[in-house]
Design a protein around this motif. Sequence first.
Motif, PDB file in Angstrom:
ATOM      1  N   SER A   6       0.839  -1.198   0.000  1.00 27.74           N
ATOM      2  CA  SER A   6       0.000   0.000   0.000  1.00 27.74           C
ATOM      3  C   SER A   6       0.877   1.252   0.000  1.00 27.74           C
ATOM      4  O   SER A   6       2.081   1.192   0.281  1.00 27.74           O
ATOM      5  N   ILE A   7       0.263   2.379  -0.290  1.00 27.40           N
ATOM      6  CA  ILE A   7       0.989   3.652  -0.229  1.00 27.40           C
ATOM      7  C   ILE A   7       1.471   3.903   1.194  1.00 27.40           C
ATOM      8  O   ILE A   7       2.577   4.408   1.403  1.00 27.40           O
ATOM      9  N   ARG A   8       0.680   3.540   2.191  1.00 28.79           N
ATOM     10  CA  ARG A   8       1.087   3.703   3.591  1.00 28.79           C
ATOM     11  C   ARG A   8       2.385   2.954   3.883  1.00 28.79           C
ATOM     12  O   ARG A   8       3.317   3.508   4.473  1.00 28.79           O
ATOM     13  N   VAL A   9       2.453   1.701   3.465  1.00 31.30           N
ATOM     14  CA  VAL A   9       3.640   0.887   3.721  1.00 31.30           C
ATOM     15  C   VAL A   9       4.833   1.420   2.940  1.00 31.30           C
ATOM     16  O   VAL A   9       5.957   1.472   3.457  1.00 31.30           O
ATOM     17  N   LEU A  10       4.614   1.843   1.702  1.00 28.27           N
ATOM     18  CA  LEU A  10       5.704   2.413   0.909  1.00 28.27           C
ATOM     19  C   LEU A  10       6.251   3.673   1.575  1.00 28.27           C
ATOM     20  O   LEU A  10       7.464   3.855   1.695  1.00 28.27           O
ATOM     21  N   ALA A  11       5.358   4.554   2.039  1.00 21.40           N
ATOM     22  CA  ALA A  11       5.783   5.808   2.676  1.00 21.40           C
ATOM     23  C   ALA A  11       6.476   5.568   4.008  1.00 21.40           C
ATOM     24  O   ALA A  11       7.307   6.376   4.439  1.00 21.40           O
ATOM     25  N   SER A  12       6.162   4.472   4.677  1.00 24.44           N
ATOM     26  CA  SER A  12       6.758   4.179   5.979  1.00 24.44           C
ATOM     27  C   SER A  12       8.173   3.636   5.882  1.00 24.44           C
ATOM     28  O   SER A  12       8.862   3.513   6.901  1.00 24.44           O
ATOM     29  N   GLY A  13       8.621   3.279   4.663  1.00 22.23           N
ATOM     30  CA  GLY A  13       9.945   2.701   4.498  1.00 22.23           C
ATOM     31  C   GLY A  13      10.000   1.215   4.763  1.00 22.23           C
ATOM     32  O   GLY A  13      11.082   0.625   4.803  1.00 22.23           O
ATOM     33  N   PRO A  29       6.735  -7.158   2.892  1.00 24.15           N
ATOM     34  CA  PRO A  29       6.241  -5.804   3.201  1.00 24.15           C
ATOM     35  C   PRO A  29       5.714  -5.699   4.627  1.00 24.15           C
ATOM     36  O   PRO A  29       5.019  -6.587   5.122  1.00 24.15           O
ATOM     37  N   GLY A  30       6.090  -4.611   5.291  1.00 30.02           N
ATOM     38  CA  GLY A  30       5.611  -4.334   6.641  1.00 30.02           C
ATOM     39  C   GLY A  30       6.440  -4.919   7.751  1.00 30.02           C
ATOM     40  O   GLY A  30       6.132  -4.699   8.923  1.00 30.02           O
ATOM     41  N   THR A  31       7.515  -5.616   7.413  1.00 24.74           N
ATOM     42  CA  THR A  31       8.289  -6.309   8.454  1.00 24.74           C
ATOM     43  C   THR A  31       9.634  -5.669   8.766  1.00 24.74           C
ATOM     44  O   THR A  31      10.124  -5.782   9.896  1.00 24.74           O
ATOM     45  N   HIS A  32      10.253  -5.011   7.791  1.00 26.21           N
ATOM     46  CA  HIS A  32      11.578  -4.438   8.001  1.00 26.21           C
ATOM     47  C   HIS A  32      11.635  -3.023   7.420  1.00 26.21           C
ATOM     48  O   HIS A  32      11.101  -2.766   6.341  1.00 26.21           O
ATOM     49  N   PHE A  33      12.320  -2.144   8.140  1.00 26.68           N
ATOM     50  CA  PHE A  33      12.491  -0.771   7.676  1.00 26.68           C
ATOM     51  C   PHE A  33      13.838  -0.621   6.977  1.00 26.68           C
ATOM     52  O   PHE A  33      14.851  -1.144   7.436  1.00 26.68           O
ATOM     53  N   VAL A  34      13.830   0.118   5.849  1.00 21.51           N
ATOM     54  CA  VAL A  34      15.069   0.448   5.147  1.00 21.51           C
ATOM     55  C   VAL A  34      15.054   1.938   4.823  1.00 21.51           C
ATOM     56  O   VAL A  34      14.074   2.448   4.259  1.00 21.51           O
ATOM     57  N   ASN A  35      16.116   2.638   5.199  1.00 22.20           N
ATOM     58  CA  ASN A  35      16.249   4.058   4.907  1.00 22.20           C
ATOM     59  C   ASN A  35      16.840   4.202   3.513  1.00 22.20           C
ATOM     60  O   ASN A  35      18.054   4.077   3.329  1.00 22.20           O
ATOM     61  N   ASP A  36      16.007   4.450   2.508  1.00 24.14           N
ATOM     62  CA  ASP A  36      16.458   4.436   1.120  1.00 24.14           C
ATOM     63  C   ASP A  36      15.656   5.439   0.309  1.00 24.14           C
ATOM     64  O   ASP A  36      14.525   5.797   0.662  1.00 24.14           O
ATOM     65  N   ALA A  55       7.224  -1.954  11.763  1.00 28.96           N
ATOM     66  CA  ALA A  55       8.589  -2.302  11.364  1.00 28.96           C
ATOM     67  C   ALA A  55       9.622  -1.420  12.054  1.00 28.96           C
ATOM     68  O   ALA A  55      10.722  -1.879  12.387  1.00 28.96           O
ATOM     69  N   GLU A  56       9.297  -0.116  12.263  1.00 24.47           N
ATOM     70  CA  GLU A  56      10.244   0.797  12.897  1.00 24.47           C
ATOM     71  C   GLU A  56       9.504   1.955  13.549  1.00 24.47           C
ATOM     72  O   GLU A  56       8.977   2.835  12.876  1.00 24.47           O
TER      73      GLU A  56
END
Length: 334
Positions: free
Chosen positions: A115-122, A148-155, A252-253
């Motif tokens: 979802s857009i929410r998950v994409l925006a959350s990283g 999706p939704g399990t790990h955060f990546v700063n990218d 995720a974070e």
Amino acid sequence: MNRRAFLSTAAACSVVSASAQYAAEAQPAERFAMAARYSTERNGATFLVVRNGIILAEAYTGAAADTRLPVGEGTRVFTPLLLASLAQDRLLNLDEPVAATLGDWGAHPVKSTISIRVLASGASGIAFDRRDTRDLATAIALEPRESPGTHFVNDEAPYILLAEIARRKLEASGREPDPARYLTQRTLGPIGCTPITWTRAQGGAARFDDGVAVSARGWAQVGELIRREGVWRAAQLADDDVMREALRGSFAESRAGFGLWLGAIARNRSDLNVDTDLWRAQSPAPTDLAMAAGAGGQRLYVVPSAGLVIVRQARAGNTQWSDAQFLSLLWRDL
């Protein structure tokens, strides 16, 4: 030290609190002096403290109030404003699948669920590899690294994709299709965050991950709009649900919102790949603090519970910046 300091006055106050006619009171010259000095000694160029729309302290070194300075990855704070503006215009919903706009993802068993929410959350699992070309075509073709939704990546990949989603939605609605121009005309202009300079990729797309140049007061206006959950001049300029969601973090974070770092207590010890000591044990940061951060100590802090917006910008160079120390010095004078 070539430094010009400006205490709050009614005229200065109106720059930040144009949505309400607050009356400013002059503050003692020594207030926030230690925090301002800490900033200046580390290549600081601007220092601005605003509480409930009133400028408490403002100082510039080698810059003026209207000087636009690059804020690096602090640019990412404009992404929640873009999403909230689109949502307010009924062009976007955080829970809609990205595949509804990026049709290439529709047939993919995993990407079709993002979802857009998950994409925006990283936390989408979408991130560039070290050797990847950082462009739109590569970003669209990326395979998720994690569920999706399990790990955060700063990218930067999610920001490139979100800008393209915005472009396609705006074009389909017959509006200004350039997300940066749309946001500037629709939202940033009315709040006084202009002029603003956008960096653009080779194909001409505005970058929402890095490269914006903005004045200290302009950046403070962005913080004020976030603090007020999208309300400006008693009107809902940007969607309040998106504004609140940008400050909530994710499963995720907990320390990452939409383009913002949060003062929330860490639920894990994962490396966020961001140069800050915001979460060290002695940090005075309240749990509702949100921070836009760029290399060299470019900072926008928003603390809704205290009514605070704080801007600190720096010239190029290694500043050895400490968020915890700066906030400790600043908090002692609140």
